[in-house]
Scaffold this motif. Structure first.
Motif, mmCIF file in Angstrom:
data_model
loop_
_atom_site.group_PDB
_atom_site.id
_atom_site.type_symbol
_atom_site.label_atom_id
_atom_site.label_comp_id
_atom_site.label_asym_id
_atom_site.label_seq_id
_atom_site.Cartn_x
_atom_site.Cartn_y
_atom_site.Cartn_z
ATOM 1 N N TYR A 143 1.868 8.452 -3.344
ATOM 2 C CA TYR A 143 2.763 9.438 -3.943
ATOM 3 C C TYR A 143 2.950 10.602 -2.990
ATOM 4 O O TYR A 143 2.040 10.958 -2.227
ATOM 5 N N GLU A 144 4.134 11.197 -3.065
ATOM 6 C CA GLU A 144 4.431 12.324 -2.183
ATOM 7 C C GLU A 144 5.434 13.254 -2.857
ATOM 8 O O GLU A 144 6.387 12.804 -3.499
ATOM 9 N N LYS A 182 -3.707 15.150 0.794
ATOM 10 C CA LYS A 182 -3.527 15.982 1.983
ATOM 11 C C LYS A 182 -2.261 16.812 1.842
ATOM 12 O O LYS A 182 -1.316 16.426 1.169
ATOM 13 N N PHE A 183 -2.272 17.956 2.539
ATOM 14 C CA PHE A 183 -1.152 18.888 2.508
ATOM 15 C C PHE A 183 -0.622 19.046 3.934
ATOM 16 O O PHE A 183 -1.402 19.295 4.863
ATOM 17 N N TYR A 184 0.684 18.902 4.082
ATOM 18 C CA TYR A 184 1.323 18.965 5.386
ATOM 19 C C TYR A 184 2.415 20.032 5.374
ATOM 20 O O TYR A 184 2.982 20.350 4.327
ATOM 21 N N GLY A 195 -2.159 4.925 5.198
ATOM 22 C CA GLY A 195 -1.515 6.188 5.501
ATOM 23 C C GLY A 195 -0.650 6.664 4.353
ATOM 24 O O GLY A 195 -0.925 6.392 3.182
ATOM 25 N N GLY A 196 0.423 7.378 4.704
ATOM 26 C CA GLY A 196 1.303 7.960 3.713
ATOM 27 C C GLY A 196 2.324 6.984 3.188
ATOM 28 O O GLY A 196 2.190 5.755 3.301
ATOM 29 N N SER A 242 0.820 -1.203 0.000
ATOM 30 C CA SER A 242 0.000 0.000 0.000
ATOM 31 C C SER A 242 0.855 1.254 0.000
ATOM 32 O O SER A 242 0.532 2.245 -0.672
ATOM 33 N N ALA A 243 1.968 1.237 0.757
ATOM 34 C CA ALA A 243 2.860 2.402 0.785
ATOM 35 C C ALA A 243 3.520 2.640 -0.566
ATOM 36 O O ALA A 243 3.828 3.778 -0.929
ATOM 37 N N LEU A 244 3.752 1.559 -1.329
ATOM 38 C CA LEU A 244 4.344 1.726 -2.656
ATOM 39 C C LEU A 244 3.390 2.407 -3.624
ATOM 40 O O LEU A 244 3.837 3.008 -4.615
#
Length: 375
Positions: free
Chosen positions: A70-71, A116-118, A331-332, A65-67
């Protein structure tokens, strides 16, 4: 001798009963029957094997899932204003310098919901015990005069009338509130105008937290929120009063959804949750999917990030970041938790293999002993 013994007076010894002695019952003397399991390899094997398989499967799914997330991260520390050429690194005082920085961002993939924006800080130790304790839960719930626990920022002289008044919100953690603001714009070709990417604060903070832990002071029908905060003074590091916190100051902010004012401001509530590590990120906004053209997320393409640089970092040599993430169910894009699950699962499987060898060895020895007795 006999006469002396006859004349001797025998005084009986007085024996006291022990005070508070519990009754001699099975419950009071802890003699109730109880199960005392004796763990061995045979009974521990199913437990370690089940947990090992479960942790391994969860870790693999979380890693996959983490793969699929995108970030994009932008390091905007000490950025330079394109017009005034001012920068914190050059010694310009923040936020009086009014530094506005622009960064081009390219999204190579479609960022599907939730987007989402962090904002992130590196080198900021929010985990200090004195820093975390310098706050007043009662004041954040509307009791402005209650500043217990906010040392050393409990009271301060108001420069307008030279009277000592309580600080609202009081404490070191509130005084260091992060106040950089961001806006994201599309960067199309020359024939298409640039548009503002819609941000929203819905879902960032639960209703329970906002209702139970944060509350603005009461005020009358003909009064404003600033009237309710009369008799208080803003923290020394703030550039605006708490009653105007969250009120729009630019045209971009006026077009967006309200983020709450005063103690109900989303940015204040998020900041008051102290981070555990010196490098951390906190949520800023969420993509508003109710706006047309953004129901499916952010499309791949070119964007422009505009940063209103208000938060100084030169004093503690910190760094600042802005993140755009397309998160999955786990999550991210952080794979740390997934790797931890897989490591624990593999360890439990190895322990299960050792227990299995022990069980086989015990059975082999018992069989040899039985065969020796039969001979």
């Amino acid at each position: 001798m006999a006469e002396d013994e006859e004349n001797t007076v025998h005084i009986p010894v007085r024996r006291r009963k022990a005070k508070n002695r519990p009754k001699d019952t099975a419950w009071r003397q802890q003699r109730l029957p109880a199960i005392r399991p004796v763990l061995n390899a045979q009974c521990a094997l199913p437990l370690t094997l089940t947990l090992g398989i479960a942790c391994s499967i969860i870790g693999v799914f979380m890693y996959l899932s983490a793969l699929n997330t995108y970030e994009v991260a932008v390091d905007y520390t000490n950025c330079t204003d394109l017009i005034t050429k001012k920068s914190e690194e050059k010694g310009d005082y923040v936020p009086t310098a009014k530094i506005v920085c622009v960064f081009p961002i390219e999204l190579k993939n479609n960022f599907t919901n939730p987007v989402k924006f962090y904002y992130g800080l590196d080198g900021f130790y929010q985990n200090s015990r004195l820093y975390m304790a310098s706050r007043s839960e009662m004041q954040l719930h509307g009791k402005l005069d209650d500043t217990d626990g906010c040392s050393p920022l409990e009271m301060m002289v108001d420069p307008t009338d030279n009277i000592k008044k309580p600080i609202a919100p009081c404490g070191v953690i509130a005084d260091s509130l992060f106040n950089d603001t961001f806006s994201l714009h599309t960067t199309p070709d020359a024939s298409t105008p640039s548009t503002l990417v819609p941000f929203t604060a819905r879902g960032i903070v639960s209703d329970y937290v906002r209702k139970q832990k944060f509350k603005n002071p009461d005020y009358g029908e003909n009064e404003t929120l600033c009237d309710a905060f009369k008799g208080t003074v803003r923290p020394p590091s703030w550039q605006r009063d708490v009653c105007t916190l969250g009120a729009p100051t630019t045209a971009d902010e006026a077009e967006r959804e309200s983020v709450g004012t005063g103690f109900l401001n989303i940015d204040l509530i998020v900041w008051m949750r102290a981070a555990a590590l010196p490098k951390f990120r906190k949520i800023y906004r969420v993509l508003d999917t109710e706006v047309d053209n953004y129901s499916g997320g952010l499309a791949a393409g070119n964007y422009t990030l505009r940063v209103f640089y208000n938060y100084p970092t030169a004093a503690w040599r910190g760094r600042k970041f802005f993140y755009i993430t397309a998160e999955a169910w786990s999550g991210g894009s952080n794979k740390t938790l997934a790797i931890a699950y897989m490591v624990v699962g593999v360890f439990l499987l190895l322990v299960s293999a050792i227990f299995l060898l022990m069980c086989l060895r015990i059975r082999f020895l018992e069989r040899k002993r039985v065969e020796a007795q039969m001979q």
